[in-house]
Structures are given as structure tokens and as C-alpha cells.
Scaffold this motif. Structure first.
Motif, PDB file in Angstrom:
ATOM      1  N   LYS A 237       0.832  -1.206   0.000  1.00 17.75           N
ATOM      2  CA  LYS A 237       0.000   0.000   0.000  1.00 17.75           C
ATOM      3  C   LYS A 237       0.869   1.259   0.000  1.00 17.75           C
ATOM      4  O   LYS A 237       0.573   2.229  -0.709  1.00 17.75           O
ATOM      5  CB  LYS A 237      -0.929   0.000   1.212  1.00 17.75           C
ATOM      6  N   LEU A 238       1.937   1.233   0.797  1.00 16.86           N
ATOM      7  CA  LEU A 238       2.841   2.388   0.825  1.00 16.86           C
ATOM      8  C   LEU A 238       3.542   2.551  -0.519  1.00 16.86           C
ATOM      9  O   LEU A 238       3.688   3.682  -1.013  1.00 16.86           O
ATOM     10  CB  LEU A 238       3.877   2.210   1.938  1.00 16.86           C
ATOM     11  N   ARG A 239       3.983   1.432  -1.090  1.00 14.79           N
ATOM     12  CA  ARG A 239       4.654   1.499  -2.382  1.00 14.79           C
ATOM     13  C   ARG A 239       3.720   2.116  -3.435  1.00 14.79           C
ATOM     14  O   ARG A 239       4.119   2.983  -4.215  1.00 14.79           O
ATOM     15  CB  ARG A 239       5.069   0.088  -2.816  1.00 14.79           C
ATOM     16  N   TRP A 240       2.464   1.665  -3.453  1.00 15.96           N
ATOM     17  CA  TRP A 240       1.482   2.173  -4.412  1.00 15.96           C
ATOM     18  C   TRP A 240       1.179   3.645  -4.170  1.00 15.96           C
ATOM     19  O   TRP A 240       1.060   4.433  -5.101  1.00 15.96           O
ATOM     20  CB  TRP A 240       0.209   1.345  -4.315  1.00 15.96           C
ATOM     21  N   ARG A 241       1.072   4.037  -2.901  1.00 18.83           N
ATOM     22  CA  ARG A 241       0.742   5.425  -2.575  1.00 18.83           C
ATOM     23  C   ARG A 241       1.819   6.375  -3.074  1.00 18.83           C
ATOM     24  O   ARG A 241       1.531   7.481  -3.565  1.00 18.83           O
ATOM     25  CB  ARG A 241       0.543   5.573  -1.072  1.00 18.83           C
ATOM     26  N   PHE A 242       3.080   5.992  -2.965  1.00 16.75           N
ATOM     27  CA  PHE A 242       4.175   6.871  -3.358  1.00 16.75           C
ATOM     28  C   PHE A 242       4.658   6.629  -4.793  1.00 16.75           C
ATOM     29  O   PHE A 242       5.420   7.419  -5.324  1.00 16.75           O
ATOM     30  CB  PHE A 242       5.342   6.724  -2.379  1.00 16.75           C
TER      31      PHE A 242
END
Length: 416
Positions: free
Chosen positions: A328-333
Motif C-alpha cells: 500500500k505504501l509502495r502504491w501510494r508513493f
């Protein structure tokens, strides 16, 4: 082996896209294999679980047994400093059989009550204590692989082997594993910086001679990648070093693989090499977030791993949580890296996805090994009785990840 059924609320994944479940169902097992999942009792002797969750055993594709004793410590450093300052001194203790007996007993006991049934484990350079480790893993009801680590350069004196000694001890290790039924040897060059070209060539020959799998590390940390470029200027990239020495393929595990470039992704996908995604360790050691969605779309084989002690947990449920969370963090950034993992996808990677390295395990499809875990999720049935079996599993994974399992079966044999 007699046929029997396990009666409970049964949940599994056959593909990464969704769960399958039968509540108040029967998991039917014959001769150590899954025969069927049914809603009616087939007339076999039945083990009652009192409405507990019944799931496939989980597979941990990468963990370091000698690091369990300091799991949860020293997380303020990146990989190379962490290895030199803490990991190597700890692993140096495993030349002592008394210390290894104590530490490996604790490690095996922790795995025994976990949802893990299949493992691929690093030992140390010390042949005799790695054999001890294999015995303890087998006695704990686990199946998989354990390796004597090879290191002949860029390591402290007490862990640096003479190349010829490393080769000789590897063959001795392999030949003394014949008494183990479930834990088998695996070729284990620690990583390229610690293994000379000569040692890698010799290990490749041994691998072919004995038809063994291999495990190592790949593209975990940016400083490590730069170091490999200096050590192997002839290579196109880090993965190319393993390709050159014949160490990629469907019987190979490359742990981490955080920073694969496009050519490396294509190489791992085309060879069928397994990626051991280690999200907890990658966070703890500031290594990065692997773009797992991109790897899946490229067709890579992927499983999940605790990577103890870079990872600070022995629980594959925690790793499932972390795999979802970091995606989720990878996708958000970086939306170009692809959408986040769903819970069903992460569970699939921890069960059937990673389990496929060991054969047909991690699913309740006909003919699969009957690796089964029973979970006591009484809290969810009391507090949230409306939840489906799939949602109860998610509830359990996030709230009770470290809870000992209620029962465990390996190839149809009850081990807990």
C-alpha cells in the motif's frame, strides 16, 4: 495411512484472486493427500475442531535459524553494518554444540506451534551444528530444506572458510543428511560478496552432482548491489552472477530481490526462480519495498518469508500483514509500481505460492499434500458472529498472529 476427515470451517486459496471456503465442512484426507473438501461427512473417522478455522500449512521461504536468538534487536542499522556488528558475531557462536543445542531448540519449538509447515532455512558454516538443526526441525514436525552456509571471502576470520574446506564440508554435510526424511540439504552460498568465483563454481558443480536446490540473497540493499558490481565487473547485474554459475531456476530461491532491474525481472521470470519476499526485514533494515505487483505481472514465482532475524517475527501471519501494508505504501508513493496486494493474494503467496517450491502443498486441491493447520478463533465467533470464514481468517491474522495454533498436520500426520 488410514483415511480421515477434519470437520471445521475450511478456508484456502487455489488462485491469488479469491478465497474458497466451506463452513461446517469436511476436509477429507487419504494416504497423506487431500482427497476432497465436502459439505457432508464421507463416513471417515472424523477429527472435530468445534467450529475452528482449518487452513493449509504456510511456507516460509527464507529464514536464518542462528539469528533467532537475537530476533528483535539491533534494528537501527542497515544490512551490511548489521551483519558485521551483530549477525556475524552471533553466528560465530554456532561452532559450539552446547550453544547450538540451546538456541536451535528454542527456534524449532517456536516453529512447531506456528502456522508454518514448510521452511527453507540458513544455518551457519558449521556442518555439525547444521545437522543438529535439521534433526530439531524434523522432530518439530516441519518439512523442507536447511543449508550449511558457504563463506570464503569478505567475512570475519571466524566465519571465513578456506575454499577447499568449504567445498569438502559441503559434501560431507550432504552425505550425512541421508537419515532425515523431511528436512533435506540445500546449497547455500550466503551471498555473492562472501563467496569467491572459485567457490561458486565448485558449489554449482556440487549442486548438479547431487541434484540439489539452492538458496541465496539477491538485490537486498543498494550498498550490497554496488559492492557486487565492484566484485564482479564482468556481470550485467547482480542476478547475472547467479545465472553465470548456474544457480537460477525453479529449484532456486533468491531472498529479498527488492531492487531488481527490468533485465533481472525477466531473467527470474524466464528461469522460474523463486523470490522470497521478506517485507518485515526489508523495513527493519531500511532495504526498501519490493514492487511485488510488478513481479507478479511479469510472471515471477513468489513466496513470503520471515527472514528472521532481519525480520522480527516467526509468524507468517505477521508477514502477510506486512506484505499487504508495504504494498500500500509502495502504491501510494509510486502508482506506476502497481496496485496494492489484497489479503487473499498475500495469503496465497504464503500458502500455495511459496508452497509450490516444495511440491504440491499449500492448497486443499485433490492430490495436494495434507499440510493442515487448525486455528482457534473463538474471539471472532463471539465478538463478530456475522463474519464469513474468510473474514474470520483476516480477523485472526491481524489480531492473533502470534497465537499458537490449535493443531497441525504434515502430509496427513498429526504433529501438534
Amino acid at each position: 495411512m488410514a483415511a480421515f476427515s477434519i470437520h471445521g470451517d475450511i478456508v484456502w486459496t487455489e488462485t491469488k484472486d479469491s478465497f474458497r471456503s466451506i463452513e461446517n465442512g469436511y476436509l477429507n484426507i487419504k494416504d497423506g493427500k487431500i482427497e476432497s473438501v465436502s459439505s457432508e461427512n464421507p463416513g471417515y473417522e472424523t477429527i472435530e475442531t468445534d467450529g475452528a478455522l482449518v487452513i493449509p500449512g504456510l511456507s516460509d521461504l527464507h529464514l536464518h535459524a542462528p539469528q533467532y536468538a537475537f530476533m528483535g534487536l539491533y534494528m537501527d542499522e542497515e544490512l551490511l553494518d548489521w551483519l558485521n556488528n551483530h549477525t556475524f558475531p552471533e553466528e560465530g557462536k554456532y561452532g559450539n554444540m552446547e550453544y547450538a543445542e540451546k538456541a536451535y531448540s528454542a527456534f524449532a519449538d517456536a516453529l512447531r506451534t506456528s502456522p508454518t509447515t514448510r521452511v527453507s532455512v540458513f544455518g551457519t558454516i558449521h556442518t555439525d551444528t547444521v545437522l543438529l538443526l535439521m534433526k530439531k526441525l524434523e522432530n518439530a514436525g516441519l518439512s523442507g530444506f536447511a543449508g550449511k552456509v558457504n563463506m570464503d571471502r569478505n567475512s570475519p576470520d571466524y566465519l571465513t572458510e578456506d575454499t577447499s574446506v568449504s567445498v569438502k564440508e559441503t559434501e560431507r554435510f550432504i552425505n550425512e543428511c541421508n537419515s532425515f526424511a523431511e528436512i533435506k540439504p540445500i546449497i547455500t552460498p550466503r551471498f555473492v560478496p562472501s563467496c569467491s568465483d572459485g567457490l561458486m563454481e565448485a558449489l554449482s558443480s556440487i549442486r548438479k552432482k547431487y541434484n540439489l536446490p539452492v538458496q541465496s540473497h539477491l538485490d537486498e540493499n543498494l550498498s550490497e548491489i554496488d559492492w557486487v558490481k565492484e566484485l564482479c565487473p564482468w556481470s550485467r547485474n547482480y542476478a547475472d552472477v547467479y545465472r553465470h554459475f548456474g544457480m537460477l531456476g525453479e529449484e532456486s530461491i533468491m531472498a529479498h530481490s527488492v531492487w531488481l532491474d527490468s533485465a533481472e525481472i525477466d531473467l527470474l521470470a524466464s528461469t522460474g526462480t523463486y523470490i522470497a519476499h521478506s517485507p518485515s526485514s526489508n523495513m527493519n533494515l531500511s532495504s526498501g519495498i519490493a514492487p511485488i505487483r510488478r513481479y507478479l505481472e511479469a510472471g515471477c514465482n513468489i513466496g513470503l518469508a520471515t527472514d528472521v532475524a532481519g525480520g522480527s517475527t516467526i509468524s507468517m501471519f505477521r508477514i502477510i500483514e506486512d506484505a499487504v501494508g508495504v504494498s500500500k505504501l509502495r502504491w501510494r508513493f509510486d502508482e506506476k509500481s502497481g496496485s496494492p496486494l489484497k489479503f487473499s493474494e498475500a495469503f496465497y503467496l504464503a500458502s500455495k505460492g511459496g508452497g509450490s517450491f516444495f511440491g504440491k502443498t499449500g492448497s486443499f486441491e485433490k492430490g495436494y499434500d495434507a499440510d493442515v493447520v487448525v486455528l482457534d478463533d473463538t474471539e471472532s465467533t463471539v465478538l463478530r458472529p456475522e463474519l464469513s470464514a474468510e473474514k474470520r481468517l483476516e480477523y485472526y491474522a491481524y489480531r492473533h498472529a502470534d497465537k499458537p495454533v490449535k493443531a497441525k498436520f504434515l502430509k496427513g500426520k498429526r504433529v501438534l
